[in-house]
Motif scaffolding. Structure first.
Motif, PDB file in Angstrom:
ATOM      1  N   THR A  65       0.620  -1.210  -0.019  1.00  0.00           N
ATOM      2  CA  THR A  65       0.021   0.002   0.095  1.00  0.00           C
ATOM      3  C   THR A  65       0.844   1.184  -0.078  1.00  0.00           C
ATOM      4  O   THR A  65       2.185   1.184   0.192  1.00  0.00           O
ATOM      5  N   PHE A  66       0.349   2.525  -0.291  1.00  0.00           N
ATOM      6  CA  PHE A  66       1.107   3.651  -0.326  1.00  0.00           C
ATOM      7  C   PHE A  66       1.669   3.931   1.117  1.00  0.00           C
ATOM      8  O   PHE A  66       2.745   4.497   1.218  1.00  0.00           O
ATOM      9  N   GLY A  67       0.964   3.681   2.110  1.00  0.00           N
ATOM     10  CA  GLY A  67       1.522   3.798   3.600  1.00  0.00           C
ATOM     11  C   GLY A  67       2.728   3.200   3.739  1.00  0.00           C
ATOM     12  O   GLY A  67       3.710   3.653   4.552  1.00  0.00           O
ATOM     13  N   VAL A  68       3.006   2.031   3.240  1.00  0.00           N
ATOM     14  CA  VAL A  68       4.095   1.384   3.425  1.00  0.00           C
ATOM     15  C   VAL A  68       5.285   1.941   3.146  1.00  0.00           C
ATOM     16  O   VAL A  68       6.506   1.840   3.124  1.00  0.00           O
ATOM     17  N   LEU A  69       5.258   2.676   1.575  1.00  0.00           N
ATOM     18  CA  LEU A  69       6.545   3.236   0.861  1.00  0.00           C
ATOM     19  C   LEU A  69       6.218   4.612   1.052  1.00  0.00           C
ATOM     20  O   LEU A  69       7.315   5.476   0.357  1.00  0.00           O
ATOM     21  N   VAL A  70       5.591   5.378   1.901  1.00  0.00           N
ATOM     22  CA  VAL A  70       5.456   6.833   1.847  1.00  0.00           C
ATOM     23  C   VAL A  70       6.822   7.409   2.411  1.00  0.00           C
ATOM     24  O   VAL A  70       7.075   8.438   1.798  1.00  0.00           O
ATOM     25  N   ASP A  71       7.266   6.712   3.105  1.00  0.00           N
ATOM     26  CA  ASP A  71       8.728   7.343   3.619  1.00  0.00           C
ATOM     27  C   ASP A  71       9.861   7.452   2.257  1.00  0.00           C
ATOM     28  O   ASP A  71      10.259   8.523   2.309  1.00  0.00           O
ATOM     29  N   GLU A  72       9.815   6.335   1.757  1.00  0.00           N
ATOM     30  CA  GLU A  72      10.795   6.394   0.454  1.00  0.00           C
ATOM     31  C   GLU A  72      10.301   7.616  -0.451  1.00  0.00           C
ATOM     32  O   GLU A  72      11.129   8.136  -1.016  1.00  0.00           O
ATOM     33  N   VAL A  73       8.901   7.595  -0.742  1.00  0.00           N
ATOM     34  CA  VAL A  73       8.342   8.555  -1.673  1.00  0.00           C
ATOM     35  C   VAL A  73       8.779   9.765  -1.203  1.00  0.00           C
ATOM     36  O   VAL A  73       9.420  10.823  -2.045  1.00  0.00           O
ATOM     37  N   MET A  74       8.485  10.335   0.082  1.00  0.00           N
ATOM     38  CA  MET A  74       8.674  11.413   0.516  1.00  0.00           C
ATOM     39  C   MET A  74      10.254  11.831   0.590  1.00  0.00           C
ATOM     40  O   MET A  74      10.555  12.998   0.464  1.00  0.00           O
ATOM     41  N   GLU A  75      11.115  11.085   0.717  1.00  0.00           N
ATOM     42  CA  GLU A  75      12.602  11.165   0.928  1.00  0.00           C
ATOM     43  C   GLU A  75      13.038  11.386  -0.563  1.00  0.00           C
ATOM     44  O   GLU A  75      13.909  12.276  -0.782  1.00  0.00           O
ATOM     45  N   PHE A  76      12.398  10.877  -1.522  1.00  0.00           N
ATOM     46  CA  PHE A  76      12.942  10.969  -2.871  1.00  0.00           C
ATOM     47  C   PHE A  76      12.383  12.501  -3.201  1.00  0.00           C
ATOM     48  O   PHE A  76      13.142  13.253  -3.987  1.00  0.00           O
ATOM     49  N   LEU A  77      11.422  12.778  -2.842  1.00  0.00           N
ATOM     50  CA  LEU A  77      10.719  14.232  -3.300  1.00  0.00           C
ATOM     51  C   LEU A  77      11.582  15.301  -2.747  1.00  0.00           C
ATOM     52  O   LEU A  77      11.786  16.295  -3.170  1.00  0.00           O
ATOM     53  N   GLY A  78      11.836  15.120  -1.341  1.00  0.00           N
ATOM     54  CA  GLY A  78      12.698  16.013  -0.731  1.00  0.00           C
ATOM     55  C   GLY A  78      11.819  17.361  -0.541  1.00  0.00           C
ATOM     56  O   GLY A  78      10.793  17.402  -0.467  1.00  0.00           O
TER      57      GLY A  78
END
Length: 232
Positions: A65-78
Motif C-alpha cells: 500500500t502507499f503507506g508502506v512506501l510513503v517514507d521512501e516517496v517523501m525522501e525522494f521528493l525532498g
C-alpha cells in the motif's frame, strides 16, 4: 518530474493512487535517479481507469500500500520543485494519501504545472502530453497505455522544450583534468600558441602642415558655435 496513475478522478469519493513515477533533473539535466512504485489501492479497479493504464486490481493486490512506501516517496521528493502535467490532479491525490496517513500535505506552490505553462505559450492549442510530444517531435511510440515513469520521462523532454529547449551551445565546456584532457571521457582540448610580432604604437599627432591647414579652415568659419555664435 512526477506522474501518478489512479483508480479514478476524485480522491474524495474513494479513488486512490496506484502508481507513481518520478525522475530527477538537476540544472534541467536528468541525473539518472528515478522512483517508481505500484500500490495496492485495497479496492476494485473501475473499467474506465483500467482502459487508461492497464493496471488491474489483481495485479496491484501483490504490491504494498502507499503507506508502506510513503517514507521512501517523501525522501525522494525532498523539498524539490515538482514538475507535473496537470498538477492539481496529481497533487490532490498525493495529499489525500498523506491525509489518510495523518501526514502534512505537500504545498501546492511546490508544483510547477506544465499544462498551465503550455497554455500560456500556445494559447488555444492542444496541451495534452501526447499533443505536446507531437509538437516537439518527441518519440512517444512506447506509450500505448499511460505509465507513470514513462510519462515522467516524456514530461522531462516536453518541459525542457517549453522552457526554451536544449541549447548545448550555451552550456559551459567540459572541465579539464589535471593533464589538460577533457573530463568524463571527452576529447582532449588543443590550444594553439600564436606568435605575434611586436610593433611600436603609431604616432597620431598632426604634422605642422596639417595643423596649419586646420587653423586656416577655422578662420573661414563665421560665428563658430564654440565662441557662442551660430555657424554660417
Amino acid at each position: 518530474m512526477l506522474d501518478t496513475e489512479t483508480t479514478g478522478l476524485d480522491p474524495e469519493t474513494g479513488d486512490r493512487v496506484v502508481e507513481i513515477g518520478c525522475l530527477e533533473l538537476i540544472n534541467h539535466v536528468p541525473t539518472g535517479r528515478t522512483l517508481h512504485h505500484y500500490f495496492n489501492p485495497e479496492r476494485d479497479m473501475p473499467e474506465e481507469a483500467f482502459r487508461v493504464h492497464g493496471l488491474s486490481a489483481e495485479f496491484l493486490s501483490g504490491h504494498p500500500t502507499f503507506g508502506v512506501l510513503v517514507d521512501e516517496v517523501m525522501e525522494f521528493l525532498g523539498d524539490a520543485t515538482l514538475v507535473i502535467h496537470n498538477a492539481s490532479f496529481d497533487m490532490k491525490f498525493l495529499n489525500k494519501e498523506l491525509q489518510l496517513l495523518g501526514r502534512a500535505p505537500i504545498p501546492m506552490d511546490r508544483a510547477l504545472d506544465t499544462v498551465a505553462l503550455a497554455r500560456r505559450k500556445y494559447p488555444g492549442a492542444q496541451v495534452s502530453l501526447d499533443a505536446l510530444c507531437r509538437r516537439f517531435e518527441i518519440d512517444n511510440s512506447n506509450r500505448s497505455l499511460h505509465g507513470a515513469l514513462i510519462d515522467a520521462d516524456l514530461l522531462a523532454s516536453v518541459y525542457l522544450e517549453l522552457i526554451g529547449g536544449r541549447q548545448p551551445d550555451l552550456m559551459a565546456p567540459p572541465a579539464e583534468d589535471s593533464k589538460g584532457g577533457a573530463a568524463a571521457g571527452g576529447a582532449p582540448k588543443t590550444v594553439e600558441k600564436i606568435e605575434r610580432v611586436y610593433r611600436e604604437p603609431r604616432p597620431h599627432a598632426p604634422s605642422a602642415e596639417e595643423a596649419a591647414a586646420h587653423a586656416a579652415f577655422l578662420e573661414r568659419i563665421k560665428n563658430p558655435i564654440w565662441s557662442g555664435g551660430a555657424a554660417e
